[in-house]
Design an enzyme around this catalytic site. Structure first.
Site, PDB file in Angstrom:
ATOM      1  N   MET A 181       0.956  -1.266  -0.014  1.00 55.33           N
ATOM      2  CA  MET A 181       0.013   0.031   0.094  1.00 55.33           C
ATOM      3  C   MET A 181       0.826   1.350   0.049  1.00 55.33           C
ATOM      4  SD  MET A 181      -3.123  -1.145   2.487  1.00 55.33           S
ATOM      5  CE  MET A 181      -4.220   0.089   1.750  1.00 55.33           C
ATOM      6  N   ASP A 205       1.325 -13.089   3.320  1.00 55.85           N
ATOM      7  CA  ASP A 205       0.115 -13.864   2.864  1.00 55.85           C
ATOM      8  C   ASP A 205       0.119 -14.117   1.510  1.00 55.85           C
ATOM      9  OD1 ASP A 205      -0.506 -10.694   3.828  1.00 55.85           O
ATOM     10  OD2 ASP A 205      -2.049 -11.280   2.337  1.00 55.85           O
TER      11      ASP A 205
HETATM   12  N1  HPA Z   1      -2.889  -6.084   0.691  1.00 53.65           N
HETATM   13  C1  HPA Z   1      -2.337  -4.933   0.877  1.00 53.65           C
HETATM   14  N2  HPA Z   1      -1.426  -4.850   1.741  1.00 53.65           N
HETATM   15  C2  HPA Z   1      -0.840  -5.776   2.204  1.00 53.65           C
HETATM   16  C3  HPA Z   1      -1.331  -7.230   1.981  1.00 53.65           C
HETATM   17  C4  HPA Z   1      -2.588  -7.293   1.325  1.00 53.65           C
HETATM   18  O1  HPA Z   1      -3.188  -8.243   0.914  1.00 53.65           O
HETATM   19  N3  HPA Z   1      -0.646  -8.134   2.753  1.00 53.65           N
HETATM   20  C5  HPA Z   1       0.584  -7.417   3.232  1.00 53.65           C
HETATM   21  N4  HPA Z   1       0.537  -6.240   2.978  1.00 53.65           N
END
Ligand code: HPA
Length: 235
Positions: A181, A205
């Site tokens: 982000m 993840d």
């Molecule tokens: N989305 C956005 N930012 C992230 C994510 C995600 O799934 N996992 C770790 N940072």
């Protein structure tokens, strides 16, 4: 002093690590730096300066998302003379070929953020990593035997998508490796001020397999990633 940073001129080093999370910023300074002093506490977005192998390095928490990160980036670059920035964070994997704990070196960041959309219209700006930092980090990671992916990521304004699954398919088709982000702001604003920037992010993840890093593995991978970032500055 700036609206969001209380540090005096000269309190930050030219080289700075940028985690999102303030507690991670403190952990990085405690774990890796010597002669650490706190230079900012405004809004709990802690900033610290110390030394790594005798060279000054700072750490500043940016918060989450482009708007928060952009505030710190602008102020660090306009007022504090920061020259090289490495964001250290986590990302969500978009491709089942990559596993949690792989380290992504973000070569470029696409974004759906209007911060860039409105600024560059009718163009779509290609926000890219500094080639020197990227190639140094890639070489060091290979030497250290780290599982690394160099590729494009997407900086998304939404962590939660009310439409039930962000439309990542087309990005995936075009080689996008992961989602986070902040990076499009880091690269765009660094370019604006002639600074150098790189994002190093562990896959925490996988959005395809739903595999997640355990808390212990998350801590170990954070260690590897910060070590790589600091070695890249020192190289
Ligand atoms: N989305 C956005 N930012 C992230 C994510 C995600 O799934 N996992 C770790 N940072």
């Amino acid at each position: 002093m700036t609206p969001h940073i209380e540090a005096a001129a000269g309190d930050y080093a030219e080289d700075i690590l940028l985690p999102g999370d303030p507690s991670r910023a403190e952990w990085i300074a405690e774990t890796f730096l010597s002669d650490v002093r706190v230079v900012n506490r405004v809004r709990g977005a802690i900033g610290l300066t110390g030394t790594f192998q005798g060279r000054p390095v700072s750490v500043q928490a940016t918060g989450m998302g482009m708007p928060s990160a952009a505030i710190y980036l602008n102020e660090l670059l306009m007022e504090y003379g920061v020259k090289r920035m490495i964001r250290v964070g986590t990302c969500g994997g978009l491709n089942a070929d990559y596993r949690v704990r792989d380290i992504v070196l973000a070569q470029a960041a696409s974004t759906n953020s209007n911060q860039n959309g409105s600024l560059f219209a009718p163009y779509q700006y290609a926000s890219i990593a500094d080639f020197g930092l990227l190639s140094t980090a890639a070489g060091l990671a290979e030497k250290a035997g780290l599982r690394t992916v160099v590729g494009g990521i997407v900086t998304d304004d939404n962590f939660y998508d009310p439409m039930g699954g962000a439309p990542y398919e087309v990005l995936k088709q075009h080689g996008t490796v992961a989602v986070e982000m902040e990076t499009a702001a880091v690269y765009t604003i660094a370019a604006r001020y002639g600074a150098k920037a790189l994002t190093i992010a562990t896959i925490s993840d996988c959005l395809i397999t739903h595999e997640q890093l355990s808390p212990e593995a998350r801590q170990e991978s954070l260690f590897e990633m910060v070590q790589l970032a600091l070695d890249t500055f020192a190289a």
